[in-house]
Write an enzyme that holds these catalytic residues in place. Structure first.
Site, PDB file in Angstrom:
ATOM      1  N   GLY A  55      -3.798 -14.988 -16.277  1.00 30.11           N
ATOM      2  CA  GLY A  55      -2.661 -14.556 -15.629  1.00 30.11           C
ATOM      3  C   GLY A  55      -3.192 -12.759 -15.696  1.00 30.11           C
TER       4      GLY A  55
ATOM      5  N   GLY B  49      -2.519 -10.121 -13.578  1.00 31.15           N
ATOM      6  CA  GLY B  49      -1.688  -9.191 -12.705  1.00 31.15           C
ATOM      7  C   GLY B  49      -2.122  -7.867 -13.125  1.00 31.15           C
TER       8      GLY B  49
ATOM      9  N   GLY C 126      -2.918  -7.234 -16.932  1.00 30.60           N
ATOM     10  CA  GLY C 126      -4.188  -8.109 -17.134  1.00 30.60           C
ATOM     11  C   GLY C 126      -5.198  -7.508 -16.622  1.00 30.60           C
TER      12      GLY C 126
ATOM     13  N   LYS D  92      10.328  -1.672 -26.862  1.00 34.49           N
ATOM     14  CA  LYS D  92       9.870  -1.957 -25.305  1.00 34.49           C
ATOM     15  C   LYS D  92      11.283  -2.557 -24.527  1.00 34.49           C
ATOM     16  CE  LYS D  92       6.332  -2.400 -22.353  1.00 34.49           C
ATOM     17  NZ  LYS D  92       6.016  -3.706 -21.618  1.00 34.49           N
TER      18      LYS D  92
ATOM     19  N   ASN E 165      12.481  -1.935 -20.836  1.00 32.38           N
ATOM     20  CA  ASN E 165      12.660  -2.872 -20.018  1.00 32.38           C
ATOM     21  C   ASN E 165      14.028  -3.165 -19.455  1.00 32.38           C
ATOM     22  OD1 ASN E 165       9.634  -4.382 -21.342  1.00 32.38           O
ATOM     23  ND2 ASN E 165       9.906  -3.308 -19.189  1.00 32.38           N
TER      24      ASN E 165
ATOM     25  N   ASN F 131      14.051  -2.040 -15.580  1.00 27.47           N
ATOM     26  CA  ASN F 131      13.818  -3.158 -14.955  1.00 27.47           C
ATOM     27  C   ASN F 131      14.934  -3.880 -14.190  1.00 27.47           C
ATOM     28  OD1 ASN F 131      11.558  -2.935 -16.344  1.00 27.47           O
ATOM     29  ND2 ASN F 131      10.790  -4.790 -15.825  1.00 27.47           N
TER      30      ASN F 131
ATOM     31  N   GLU G 100      11.503 -12.556 -15.018  1.00 27.48           N
ATOM     32  CA  GLU G 100      11.641 -12.807 -16.253  1.00 27.48           C
ATOM     33  C   GLU G 100      13.192 -12.661 -16.944  1.00 27.48           C
ATOM     34  OE1 GLU G 100       7.443 -12.117 -18.037  1.00 27.48           O
ATOM     35  OE2 GLU G 100       8.027 -10.419 -16.949  1.00 27.48           O
TER      36      GLU G 100
END
Lengths: 315, 315
Positions: B12, B14, B17, B195, B199, B203, B278
């Site tokens: 992965g 992206g 990563g 975190k 998020n 998000n 997600e």
């Protein structure tokens, strides 16, 4: 109270305004429509109102509805009916005065909170009525309104506190004489808060959840739960403001909405078409009033903040 | 603990990563990228990592990063780093085994809750680390990652309870040697909840508010208020689960987000591109865990319900 042959002006002749003005005109009322984009079409061909489930059609000539482009062409009337979107309310400060005399009655067909108060302030009168339309209708094209509600739906009247006794009945009787079904609310405030208990969750969540019809909200367990939580916040806020709404009103609205099927609220159609959405009247005002009365409204606060930004009415 | 010259596999690749793998490779690590859609581009041209505010550019040849399409081409490695979207987690059950030997360390860069536990279960090991990226980065095109964070941001490591002592420091030292800033969390659980405090609001609200960058959320007073309310629900839930997060952590995240500028979270890019979002890892799991611990989370419940439906993961 309205005289033998009252003169009517309609400001904002969309689906609701068009349906009601058309039927009143068909019933012989002295009707005057204040129009902008639809002026040429109605001037040339008049207007048509259809009730689809009842297969009823009302055809009005231009002389039946007297289209005008400027309120000064109409002059003072006995009843002004406002069907504008509340997002355009500031225009009323210039549109209304030429239509007014001291005894003019004002009626708003608009959604949400704050409209009755604004009319009262502009016209400096307590002769103001709210008329909540339980009607599913669309303005199909200039001069053509289609009502999808069996028996045309109904209009629920409520008076501003301090309005002359019997005022809403006097207006309501003209509606009934024209064949429009009418109810009277004991409390305008309570009727508006009941209507909000539907509009707040369903007009809002259908937009945010991917422009889905209302049935998809009530059939999704998580979103149904959120709808009920929003309704309960509104019910408790209404209670603090003196409007006692029974605890099972919310669950009954969910049931009703399930039966309504694949319905797309007007706000969703407005949003999808890039038209202004009545964010303040439907979500902003109830939030501010409820919070000021001491009610915590976390679901509504979040819904309002998102919708305000999404419709670019935010900071 | 990792040996002199550990072999790395990234699953992965992206934004996160890609940034980390690229810098590790630039630092001389033995890097192997497992790629799907980007394979051809990286095979042909290698990859480039940019840190925009620092005007730093790292260029990697194909030989620096050894792109592979199948984990069997890579074989067992010393460290597997997982940067997959958690929506694709089930694929790890087939992707990981060829990369594993008994002493392989697994590191997840993934958002939300549940990922460390899944890696531990698949690899049947407690040598699992969470690596939370405080990095604003985008994968601009195949083989090009752009990091918008001054000094590249940082990576915070946390260990699964029971992990060998010093494991996260051993991995962290390789990151640091490659120029990636590193911190170590006393508690992985606490770090994950911290975190989430970023998020969950950013998000989520950026998607629902019209696909706007994060700065538009913190600069809108109503949405900033909603963000803080969401953070407070998470902070209280974390407290009930034994993670003490200080009361001003939320307000500090708002400040940080303001400085971040016009950032578009990965979830927003995923949503806009029609890729899976997600929803469960970021919104669903914390809601369920917090509610199970007795915390009321009305803002999160509503946000989750809407996002679940909007991304068509609902009922």
């Amino acid at each position: 109270m309205l005289g033998e042959h009252p003169k009517w002006a309609f400001v904002g002749v969309g689906a609701m305004g068009g349906y009601i003005a058309g039927r009143l005109a068909a019933g012989g009322e002295d009707m005057h429509l204040l129009l902008r984009s639809d002026y040429e079409a109605v001037r040339a061909q008049g207007m048509t109102v259809e009730i689809v489930p009842d297969e009823q059609v009302f055809r009005l000539t231009p002389d039946d509805v007297n289209p005008a482009r400027d309120p000064a062409e109409i002059g003072p009337v006995d009843v002004v009916v406002v069907g504008l979107k509340s997002t355009a309310n500031e225009a009323l400060r210039t549109l209304l005065p030429p239509l007014l005399k001291p005894e003019t009655v004002l009626v708003t067909l608009q959604n949400g909170l704050g409209n009755v108060e604004l009319l009262s302030e502009i016209a400096q009168t307590n002769r103001v009525l709210g008329a909540l339309c339980q009607i599913g209708a669309n303005r199909v094209e200039p001069g053509l309104v289609r009502n999808f509600t069996p028996r045309g739906g109904f209009v629920q009247f409520g008076e501003l506190p301090g309005a002359p006794e019997g005022l809403m009945q006097a207006v309501g009787e003209r509606f009934q004489a024209a064949g429009i079904r009418v109810r009277y609310a004991a409390s305008l405030g309570e009727a508006l808060w009941r209507k909000l208990m539907w509009n707040v969750p369903f007009n809002g969540l259908t937009i945010l959840s991917g422009m889905v019809p209302t049935i998809e909200i009530v059939e999704d367990p998580a979103l149904r739960g959120v709808s009920l939580a929003l309704m309960e916040e509104l019910r408790l806020a209404a209670g603090r403001l003196g409007y006692a709404i029974e605890a099972d009103y919310g669950p009954k609205q969910v049931e009703f909405t399930h039966k309504l099927g694949a319905y797309l609220p007007s706000t969703l159609l407005d949003y999808r078409a890039g038209r202004p959405v009545e964010v303040e009247a439907i979500w902003g005002e109830p939030l501010r009033l409820g919070q000021a009365a001491g009610q915590k409204m976390p679901h509504l606060a979040q819904l309002y903040a998102i919708l305000r930004k999404l419709t670019k009415q935010g900071a």
